[in-house]
Design a protein around this motif. Structure first.
Motif, PDB file in Angstrom:
ATOM      1  N   ARG A 258      42.386  41.491  42.881  1.00 52.63           N
ATOM      2  CA  ARG A 258      43.605  40.569  42.771  1.00 52.63           C
ATOM      3  C   ARG A 258      43.586  39.436  43.718  1.00 52.63           C
ATOM      4  N   GLY A 315      51.686  45.123  39.967  1.00 52.92           N
ATOM      5  CA  GLY A 315      51.237  44.464  38.677  1.00 52.92           C
ATOM      6  C   GLY A 315      51.936  43.425  38.312  1.00 52.92           C
ATOM      7  N   ALA A 318      51.276  38.574  42.980  1.00 56.48           N
ATOM      8  CA  ALA A 318      50.251  38.364  43.756  1.00 56.48           C
ATOM      9  C   ALA A 318      50.371  37.675  45.046  1.00 56.48           C
ATOM     10  N   GLN A 386      45.083  42.744  37.157  1.00 58.50           N
ATOM     11  CA  GLN A 386      46.616  42.919  36.803  1.00 58.50           C
ATOM     12  C   GLN A 386      46.692  43.816  35.592  1.00 58.50           C
TER      13      GLN A 386
END
Length: 421
Positions: A258, A315, A318, A386
């Motif tokens: 991520r 999810g 970021a 994600q």
């Protein structure tokens, strides 16, 4: 079995506070350095592979090699820990890990990065860690008064969480400074643990016949498995924990990817795991209090629901700080789980079976971690970070439903038998 059977050899009031127990403090601090070293290398392995090869599959290969001993080594290690002298075994483990991580430090110092070498060392370091952890868990109750056992195990959990808090971001920062530094630091940590063990004078196990003797390794393993199988609550809880551990192995890899997908520098990962580690440390410090006040089934159900919500939120962002805060929530719940499980298992298991029961529990609860790492690599390669994180959240919600419906999770020992006083 009564609580006295599993509580240790001494009774009556303790003659000194835990903070003045020299042997426990030496073991606690030495193991702390050992666990810190392990945390540093655990984050360094995938970082080195991903940033040098750019391959999530290569990253998962090395991560899987580090997790395979949880599947392959635990059962024989548990029997051998119960058979051999625990202190001498821990000394051998530390010497072996110094040599293993030292070879990686030397290779990286001259600019050589080989995935097979990293995978082999990761497997060796993890296999020795299995022996060390099982021996240390069994040793604690022989160095402290039974009344101090819950506090000692809570402090052990806090030590592990602090090692994660410092070790994972520290490993990232050391890696950013020089590729070989995480492994050079780890060699120093294992050396400090080795020297601390040399200073402890007390025995790490009760006197028993047949120590370090007897060829019946398979029979000894089976004895520990049979004992654990008869504990209905433990076996159901371990099946639940196995599922959650698979998901958290996937989550750990997903967080690394991520950060990379967001175009952020590798040092950003230090923020995420650093903030997340604070939650684990707080959970460990609160663990003994929560363990006294809540039933374990309530902890399992509530914790799984909280995990599903926290991971689901990951999810949709970021941002490093927010990811760290959400990660901290998952760490808090996990630390409380670990304290409660450790007190329950150590108090109810006879000393002569500590290694085998802990190994069987570890195999069931964590032996499938390698599956999580492998599956995580495949999902990340196919879906990206994600969508994988969101799928993990859905799977965690399913496990919460399992905890609600499983009849054996209603069969824990009554509170008066597990009260920590």
């Amino acid at each position: 079995m009564t609580l006295v059977d599993g509580a240790g050899p001494r009774s009556g009031a303790p003659d000194r506070p835990l903070r003045r127990n020299r042997e426990f403090l030496l073991l606690w601090s030495g193991a702390g350095m050992s666990f810190l070293a392990t945390r540093v290398t655990s984050v360094a392995y995938p970082l080195i592979v991903l940033w040098h090869t750019g391959s999530p599959l290569a990253m998962s290969l090395v991560s899987t090699a580090a997790l395979l001993p949880l599947l392959l080594v635990q059962l024989p290690a548990g029997a051998l820990v119960d058979r051999w002298d625990r202190r001498r075994l821990m000394l051998v483990c530390e010497a072996g890990r110094i040599a293993a991580v030292g070879s990686v430090a030397a290779a990286l110092a001259v600019g050589r990065v080989a995935v097979p070498h990293l995978a082999a060392v990761a497997f060796t370091e993890s296999a020795l860690a299995v022996f060390y952890r099982l021996a240390e868990r069994g040793a604690v109750r022989n160095l402290v008064h039974p009344a101090h056992l819950p506090t000692a195990l809570a402090q052990n959990e806090a030590r592990g969480r602090a090692a994660g808090l410092l070790g994972q971001p520290g490993g990232v920062l050391l890696y950013s400074a020089a590729r070989w530094l995480p492994f050079g630091f780890a060699a120093f940590g294992y050396l400090a643990s080795f020297l601390g063990l040399l200073l402890i004078r007390k025995d790490f196990q009760q006197e028993r016949s047949g120590l370090a003797k007897g060829p019946r390794l398979a029979g000894e393993v089976a004895e520990g498995m049979r004992w654990l199988w008869r504990q209905r609550f433990l076996r159901a809880a371990l099946a639940y924990v196995a599922g959650t551990n698979i998901l958290f192995q996937m989550l750990a890899l997903a967080l690394i990817l991520r950060i990379k997908e967001a175009g952020l520098p590798s040092a950003t990962l230090a923020i995420v795991v650093g903030v997340g580690g604070i939650g684990g440390l707080c959970g460990a410090l609160a663990g003994s209090r929560v363990e006294r006040q809540m039933r374990r089934r309530t902890l399992l159900i509530g914790g799984a629901v909280a995990w599903a919500l926290l991971i689901g939120a990951m999810g949709f962002t970021a941002r490093p700080l927010l990811l760290g805060v959400l990660y901290a929530g998952t760490g808090f719940v996990g630390a409380v789980f670990n304290v409660s499980a450790a007190v329950y298992q150590v108090r109810t298991t006879p000393d002569a079976l500590q290694g085998r029961v802990a190994a069987t529990a570890g195999l069931i609860g964590s032996g499938t971690n390698a599956l999580g790492s492998s599956a995580g690599g495949l999902l990340l390669a196919a879906w990206g970070a994600q969508p994988t994180v969101r799928a993990i959240a859905v799977a965690m919600a399913v496990l919460a439903l399992f905890a609600v419906l499983a009849p054996d999770l209603k069969g824990e020992l009554p509170d008066d038998l597990t009260d920590n006083g």
